[in-house]
Design a protein around this motif. Sequence first.
Motif, PDB file in Angstrom:
ATOM      1  N   TYR A  58      -8.613   2.602   6.905  1.00 35.55           N
ATOM      2  CA  TYR A  58      -7.882   3.321   7.948  1.00 35.55           C
ATOM      3  C   TYR A  58      -6.559   3.860   7.415  1.00 35.55           C
ATOM      4  CZ  TYR A  58     -11.332   1.418  11.150  1.00 35.55           C
ATOM      5  OH  TYR A  58     -12.514   1.111  11.771  1.00 35.55           O
ATOM      6  N   ILE A  59      -5.942   3.140   6.476  1.00 36.38           N
ATOM      7  CA  ILE A  59      -4.708   3.643   5.865  1.00 36.38           C
ATOM      8  C   ILE A  59      -4.996   4.904   5.053  1.00 36.38           C
ATOM      9  CG2 ILE A  59      -2.950   3.136   4.115  1.00 36.38           C
ATOM     10  CD1 ILE A  59      -3.042   0.209   5.078  1.00 36.38           C
ATOM     11  N   GLU A  60      -6.094   4.896   4.334  1.00 32.95           N
ATOM     12  CA  GLU A  60      -6.454   6.042   3.499  1.00 32.95           C
ATOM     13  C   GLU A  60      -6.949   7.225   4.326  1.00 32.95           C
ATOM     14  OE1 GLU A  60      -9.312   4.313   0.901  1.00 32.95           O
ATOM     15  OE2 GLU A  60      -7.816   3.103  -0.177  1.00 32.95           O
ATOM     16  N   ASN A  61      -7.507   6.955   5.492  1.00 31.47           N
ATOM     17  CA  ASN A  61      -8.021   8.028   6.354  1.00 31.47           C
ATOM     18  C   ASN A  61      -7.716   7.716   7.825  1.00 31.47           C
ATOM     19  OD1 ASN A  61      -9.303  10.176   7.535  1.00 31.47           O
ATOM     20  ND2 ASN A  61     -11.356   9.627   6.865  1.00 31.47           N
ATOM     21  N   ARG A  95      -9.568  -5.110   3.503  1.00 29.40           N
ATOM     22  CA  ARG A  95     -10.206  -3.952   2.856  1.00 29.40           C
ATOM     23  C   ARG A  95     -10.579  -2.888   3.891  1.00 29.40           C
ATOM     24  NH1 ARG A  95     -12.429  -7.885  -0.733  1.00 29.40           N
ATOM     25  NH2 ARG A  95     -14.424  -8.006   0.372  1.00 29.40           N
ATOM     26  N   LEU A  96     -10.984  -3.342   5.063  1.00 32.66           N
ATOM     27  CA  LEU A  96     -11.287  -2.398   6.144  1.00 32.66           C
ATOM     28  C   LEU A  96     -10.006  -1.699   6.603  1.00 32.66           C
ATOM     29  CD1 LEU A  96     -13.290  -1.148   8.132  1.00 32.66           C
ATOM     30  CD2 LEU A  96     -13.018  -3.180   9.588  1.00 32.66           C
ATOM     31  N   LEU A  97      -8.903  -2.444   6.676  1.00 38.88           N
ATOM     32  CA  LEU A  97      -7.618  -1.844   7.039  1.00 38.88           C
ATOM     33  C   LEU A  97      -7.243  -0.746   6.049  1.00 38.88           C
ATOM     34  CD1 LEU A  97      -4.956  -1.693   8.634  1.00 38.88           C
ATOM     35  CD2 LEU A  97      -4.093  -3.574   7.202  1.00 38.88           C
ATOM     36  N   HIS A 144       2.716   3.183  16.242  1.00 31.97           N
ATOM     37  CA  HIS A 144       1.478   3.611  16.884  1.00 31.97           C
ATOM     38  C   HIS A 144       0.290   3.456  15.935  1.00 31.97           C
ATOM     39  CE1 HIS A 144       4.588   6.102  19.079  1.00 31.97           C
ATOM     40  NE2 HIS A 144       4.007   5.443  20.066  1.00 31.97           N
ATOM     41  N   PHE A 145       0.485   3.900  14.692  1.00 30.66           N
ATOM     42  CA  PHE A 145      -0.630   3.844  13.748  1.00 30.66           C
ATOM     43  C   PHE A 145      -1.080   2.415  13.505  1.00 30.66           C
ATOM     44  CE2 PHE A 145      -2.039   2.952   9.438  1.00 30.66           C
ATOM     45  CZ  PHE A 145      -3.229   3.678   9.420  1.00 30.66           C
ATOM     46  N   PHE A 146      -0.149   1.521  13.208  1.00 31.43           N
ATOM     47  CA  PHE A 146      -0.562   0.174  12.815  1.00 31.43           C
ATOM     48  C   PHE A 146      -1.119  -0.635  13.984  1.00 31.43           C
ATOM     49  CE2 PHE A 146       1.637   1.050   8.879  1.00 31.43           C
ATOM     50  CZ  PHE A 146       0.770   0.456   7.973  1.00 31.43           C
ATOM     51  N   PHE A 188       0.842  -1.200   0.000  1.00 28.38           N
ATOM     52  CA  PHE A 188       0.000   0.000   0.000  1.00 28.38           C
ATOM     53  C   PHE A 188       0.875   1.247   0.000  1.00 28.38           C
ATOM     54  CE2 PHE A 188       0.735  -1.704   4.162  1.00 28.38           C
ATOM     55  CZ  PHE A 188       1.228  -0.626   4.876  1.00 28.38           C
ATOM     56  N   CYS A 189       0.326   2.330  -0.523  1.00 28.64           N
ATOM     57  CA  CYS A 189       0.994   3.632  -0.524  1.00 28.64           C
ATOM     58  C   CYS A 189       0.894   4.251   0.870  1.00 28.64           C
ATOM     59  CB  CYS A 189       0.349   4.538  -1.556  1.00 28.64           C
ATOM     60  SG  CYS A 189       0.982   6.237  -1.550  1.00 28.64           S
ATOM     61  N   VAL A 190       2.000   4.806   1.354  1.00 28.82           N
ATOM     62  CA  VAL A 190       2.038   5.327   2.719  1.00 28.82           C
ATOM     63  C   VAL A 190       1.849   6.842   2.795  1.00 28.82           C
ATOM     64  CG1 VAL A 190       3.528   3.439   3.504  1.00 28.82           C
ATOM     65  CG2 VAL A 190       4.571   5.573   2.699  1.00 28.82           C
TER      66      VAL A 190
END
Length: 279
Positions: free
Chosen positions: A263-266, A258-260, A60-62, A37-39
């Motif tokens: 959260y990565i996108e927003n 897909r749910l993850l 922290h994010f992940f 995924f793009c970070v």
Amino acid sequence: MKRSDGVLLKSLDPFVEIIPYIMEKRSDAQNFSKHVFCVDPIDAYIAEKRQQGHKFSYLHFFIAAYVRLIHERPQLNRFIMNSRIYQRNNICVSMAIKHSLRSDDDETTVKFEFTGKENIFEVAEIIDRVIAEAKAEKDNSDTDKLTSLLMSMPGIVKKILVKIIKGLDQINLLPASIIKVSPFHTTLFFTYLKSINTNYIYHHLYDFGTTGLFVALGKTVRLPMVEGDQVVVKKCCQIGYTMDERICDGLYFSKTLRLLERYIENPHLLEKRPEEKAK
């Protein structure tokens, strides 16, 4: 016999119930998956929060994202013991840390405990506190004390004690005090390889304990990605997943990923508690 860390699931589909009898070991049931995924959204979010005084990192994010996922997708928090399926009582994340980045420095494990209702600020506070305590104690954490006690025994005694511990676990008689400090009795084992600038891996699952999911986050790399009709080069991360297929099926896991990605996108979605989300 009841367990201190989970509740036996009953009235499951017969096919779901029989699978752990066919694949008795966690290492028999390992599935592997890669996530790329793009970070850019994560980097922008971390930069924004640091300007506001929050020292967030990918760690922290992940972990916050996985805690939220496990809360929302509870089958990820199942485990198999003695061919029977249990639902875990809480959400635990284990990881190994070094006291410094010197290659010869000691390593220890920490285990974070969550309810699943924490927002990213609360998750970050728990992570920072537990890691700080582990580094301050150095060789005096409960896990290290238990390991040191076992390793101080003669070889034959160590083998006997480990077999006893495994046997007690199988019949649900392992003391809650051992389960609490054991990094192997956890929802998810997280390997933060990005912190040592290393690529993702597929880590094996442990047959001892209850860990059904291993997540290995690799370093950021520049990779070609398709956007519309064009190929562009983006800063990306790669994650290697190893999962006990007996806890959930492939469709359930794919919907979880897909749910993850939401959260990565927003990442701002993680700032609210689950019950505060818009219906």
